[in-house]
Design a protein around this motif. Structure first.
Motif, PDB file in Angstrom:
ATOM      1  N   LYS A  82       0.826  -1.204   0.000  1.00 34.74           N
ATOM      2  CA  LYS A  82       0.000   0.000   0.000  1.00 34.74           C
ATOM      3  C   LYS A  82       0.866   1.261   0.000  1.00 34.74           C
ATOM      4  CE  LYS A  82      -3.814  -2.323   2.330  1.00 34.74           C
ATOM      5  NZ  LYS A  82      -4.693  -2.636   1.201  1.00 34.74           N
ATOM      6  N   ALA A 104     -10.891   4.546  -6.383  1.00 37.55           N
ATOM      7  CA  ALA A 104     -11.194   4.308  -4.970  1.00 37.55           C
ATOM      8  C   ALA A 104     -10.788   2.920  -4.500  1.00 37.55           C
ATOM      9  CB  ALA A 104     -12.693   4.505  -4.740  1.00 37.55           C
ATOM     10  N   LEU A 107      -8.521   2.111  -1.612  1.00 41.87           N
ATOM     11  CA  LEU A 107      -9.076   2.599  -0.349  1.00 41.87           C
ATOM     12  C   LEU A 107     -10.215   1.704   0.125  1.00 41.87           C
ATOM     13  CD1 LEU A 107      -9.114   6.378  -1.338  1.00 41.87           C
ATOM     14  CD2 LEU A 107      -7.451   5.210   0.114  1.00 41.87           C
ATOM     15  N   SER A 110      -8.839  -1.190   1.859  1.00 43.79           N
ATOM     16  CA  SER A 110      -8.369  -0.910   3.226  1.00 43.79           C
ATOM     17  C   SER A 110      -9.515  -0.501   4.144  1.00 43.79           C
ATOM     18  CB  SER A 110      -7.341   0.218   3.231  1.00 43.79           C
ATOM     19  OG  SER A 110      -6.568   0.227   2.095  1.00 43.79           O
ATOM     20  N   THR A 112     -11.522   2.046   4.066  1.00 43.78           N
ATOM     21  CA  THR A 112     -11.525   3.471   4.409  1.00 43.78           C
ATOM     22  C   THR A 112     -12.971   3.963   4.454  1.00 43.78           C
ATOM     23  OG1 THR A 112      -9.511   3.595   3.096  1.00 43.78           O
ATOM     24  CG2 THR A 112     -10.518   5.694   3.702  1.00 43.78           C
ATOM     25  N   GLU A 116     -14.321   9.763   3.481  1.00 45.41           N
ATOM     26  CA  GLU A 116     -12.880   9.974   3.263  1.00 45.41           C
ATOM     27  C   GLU A 116     -12.497   9.578   1.838  1.00 45.41           C
ATOM     28  OE1 GLU A 116      -9.214   8.231   5.677  1.00 45.41           O
ATOM     29  OE2 GLU A 116     -10.906   8.765   6.979  1.00 45.41           O
ATOM     30  N   ILE A 117     -13.067   8.451   1.363  1.00 45.43           N
ATOM     31  CA  ILE A 117     -12.795   7.994  -0.002  1.00 45.43           C
ATOM     32  C   ILE A 117     -13.230   9.068  -0.996  1.00 45.43           C
ATOM     33  CG2 ILE A 117     -13.447   6.326  -1.783  1.00 45.43           C
ATOM     34  CD1 ILE A 117     -13.557   4.173   0.294  1.00 45.43           C
ATOM     35  N   ARG A 120     -10.784  12.004  -1.051  1.00 45.74           N
ATOM     36  CA  ARG A 120      -9.498  11.651  -1.640  1.00 45.74           C
ATOM     37  C   ARG A 120      -9.606  11.451  -3.158  1.00 45.74           C
ATOM     38  NH1 ARG A 120      -4.469  12.421  -2.068  1.00 45.74           N
ATOM     39  NH2 ARG A 120      -3.175  10.633  -2.586  1.00 45.74           N
ATOM     40  N   ALA A 156      -3.670   6.692  -4.613  1.00 43.32           N
ATOM     41  CA  ALA A 156      -4.778   6.768  -3.651  1.00 43.32           C
ATOM     42  C   ALA A 156      -4.327   6.566  -2.211  1.00 43.32           C
ATOM     43  CB  ALA A 156      -5.859   5.766  -4.022  1.00 43.32           C
ATOM     44  N   THR A 157      -3.423   5.630  -1.987  1.00 39.93           N
ATOM     45  CA  THR A 157      -3.016   5.316  -0.609  1.00 39.93           C
ATOM     46  C   THR A 157      -1.804   6.137  -0.158  1.00 39.93           C
ATOM     47  OG1 THR A 157      -1.847   3.433  -1.558  1.00 39.93           O
ATOM     48  CG2 THR A 157      -3.950   2.972  -0.498  1.00 39.93           C
TER      49      THR A 157
END
Lengths: 343, 216
Positions: A82, A104, A107, A110, A112, A116-117, A120, A156-157
């Protein structure tokens, strides 16, 4: 920082053993854009895949920020991945998901939180210039746009390393340029270390700080892009450099020179940086009793440094020529005899 | 005709019941089996040669037995599971043994069609094997999965008609008892016509859904 130490990869195909990588030692400094170039089959693809363990080295270690990644447990490897984004030649996007969901995806994996996704992904879409394409599907977009999705997904991460596997090889020259510009921006804005592999020397010249040339699973030459381009040591490197920088005499002219009885010395004169502005040729011909015949000349820019290259025939009194050459050696200009051209 | 409307509707219902229920159970067996056949193969997510070899052999054995033989051969097992070896419900057991391994193969093929680059990208972003299967492989294969499930359902409609031969009921039973054994051409044509419409319907439905899911 990525350190390759004695990295070897051996495949067994039937009873034969194929050495894809043969003791690679390479250090990619933090924040650098490092390019690895080689012909197909040189091992570049295996090399880049050892960084995120898509391929496990048969021997040797790959350390990322000082940590040996192959010693990690499967769970730790997934966590480490990641922190390492990757983009691909054929983009490898999910055709069944929208642009938004593709970006996405890391995320979502993980777990998320949704809000928040959204923040981001919106930010990333903005960054790669696809803000208005969020609800489209990858197949509705062009190759360049697909690679932009790939880049956004890889970022993304918030990784510290980005691996680019022939990221522009499936794109046309113009699109390649825009993707390379984007990669440079990724490097500057997010301070991400980039390791890229390519078979196109133009890509190396365009974005890389450093370059390694790979052949038969070994690094045959490495250094700053400026050094390797201005002074390639190995024949393969020279071939790559020649593919983007024309610094040789045209074949026809070469034949013409060979066919005359002239036995005048021919020199390659290299100007770099500030010496480009140095009026060497006119000074020499004024100061000494010489005819300086420029057979070939060009000037390009490498990593923002101007780089000029002249092939000059010196004709006149040998003693005068020697004096002129001495003056060149004392100037910031490099000269190299190319007598083989005339003989 | 020797049969009335009610008998035909009942037979149609029995066919739909046999096909539907056996498809459900077959999917329950075939789906995980198909996934295992993919991920345990050499070079894949959970490479495991012994597991792959055993599953592969089992699937092949069941796929080799002609359905009509399977129908008779597993009668003791059928009796054990549903308490009887005759009737519509009893026919479901051999149908599941027939279609389960078949569906496993179809799903295996569908998932193997997914570009390996997608799996590589998934691994590179730190996906677990489970996430790779359910978030990448299956969504990417969904259009093809719908098509192969269409094939499986049509195969089951055909097999369920054969189950009629051993007293399973359904349209096949009707066609054999009245159309064939009692020479009633009308019943024969009618049952075949209904089956044709049924198969057409399933195939068209599958095609439409698959196309809708295909984004490329």
């Amino acid at each position: 920082m990525i350190q390759f130490e004695g990295v070897t990869k051996t495949y067994k195909s039937g009873k034969r053993e194929v050495h894809a990588l043969n003791g690679i030692d390479l250090t990619v400094g933090t924040g650098e854009i490092y390019g690895v170039i080689g012909f197909s089959g040189a091992g570049k693809s295996s090399l880049i895949r050892t960084v995120n363990l898509l391929e496990r080295p048969s021997a040797g270690t790959v350390k990322i920020h000082g940590r040996d990644i192959s010693a990690l447990s499967p769970k730790e490897i997934r966590a480490a991945r990641k922190d390492i984004g990757m983009i691909f030649q054929h983009f490898n996007l999910l055709t069944s998901k929208t642009v938004f969901t593709n970006i996405a995806m890391p995320l979502i994996l993980s777990k998320t939180p949704k809000a928040e996704i959204r923040t981001r992904v919106t930010e990333l879409l903005e960054f790669v210039g696809l803000a208005d394409q969020a609800d489209k599907y990858p197949e509705q977009l062009s190759g360049g746009q697909k690679q932009r999705i790939g880049i956004a997904r890889a970022l993304a991460t918030n990784p510290s390393v980005l691996l680019c596997d022939e990221a522009t090889s499936a794109l046309d020259p113009q699109t390649t340029q825009s993707i390379l510009d984007l990669l440079r921006e990724v490097n500057r804005k997010y301070k991400i270390t980039i390791l890229l592999i390519t078979h196109e020397m133009a890509v190396i010249r365009e974005v890389c700080d450093k370059v390694a040339v790979l052949e038969d699973g070994q690094v045959i030459e490495q250094g700053t892009v400026f050094d390797v381009f201005s002074n390639p040591q190995h024949a393969t490197t020279r071939r790559f450099v020649r593919s983007v920088m024309n610094d040789e005499l045209p074949e026809k002219l070469l034949k013409q020179i060979r066919n005359t009885d002239r036995q005048q010395p021919i020199y390659r004169i290299q100007f770099t940086g500030e010496s480009v502005a140095y009026p060497l040729i006119s000074q020499l011909s004024r100061r000494y009793d010489l005819e300086l015949n420029v057979l070939f000349g060009n000037i390009t820019e490498l990593q923002g440094i101007p780089y000029g290259n002249l092939i000059v025939e010196f004709s006149g009194n040998p003693a005068e020529i020697q004096r002129a050459l001495l003056e060149i050696r004392n100037s910031p200009v490099l000269a190299e005899e190319l007598n083989s051209y005339a003989s | 005709m020797l049969v009335d409307r009610e008998q035909i509707i009942e037979a149609l219902w029995e066919t739909l019941y046999m096909t539907g229920v056996s498809f459900g159970f077959s999917l329950l067996i075939g789906f995980p089996l198909g996934i295992l056949l993919v991920v345990t193969r050499k070079g894949h997510l959970l490479e495991n040669e012994p597991v792959f070899n055993v599953l592969n052999a089992v699937v092949n054995v069941f796929r080799s037995i002609p359905f009509i033989i399977l129908l008779v051969a597993i009668i003791p097992l059928t009796r054990l599971i549903v308490g009887t070896s005759i009737g519509t419900t009893a026919a479901i057991v051999p149908l599941v043994f027939y279609a389960g391994p078949y569906i496993a193969r179809l799903i295996e093929n569908s998932l193997l069609e997914v570009d390996n680059g997608v799996v590589e990208a998934a691994k590179a972003m730190g996906a677990t094997p489970g996430q790779i299967v359910f978030r990448f492989l299956i969504p990417e294969a969904r259009s093809s999965l719908v098509l192969v499930m269409t094939i499986a359902i049509i195969g089951l409609i055909g097999a369920s008609a054969m189950a009629g031969a051993v007293g399973g009921g359904g349209l096949g039973d009707l066609a054999i008892t009245y159309g064939y054994q009692r020479f009633d051409t009308g019943v024969m044509i009618l049952t075949v016509a209904i089956l044709v419409v049924l198969v057409q319907g399933v195939q068209t439905g599958g095609n439409v859904l698959s196309k809708k899911l295909r984004r490329s």
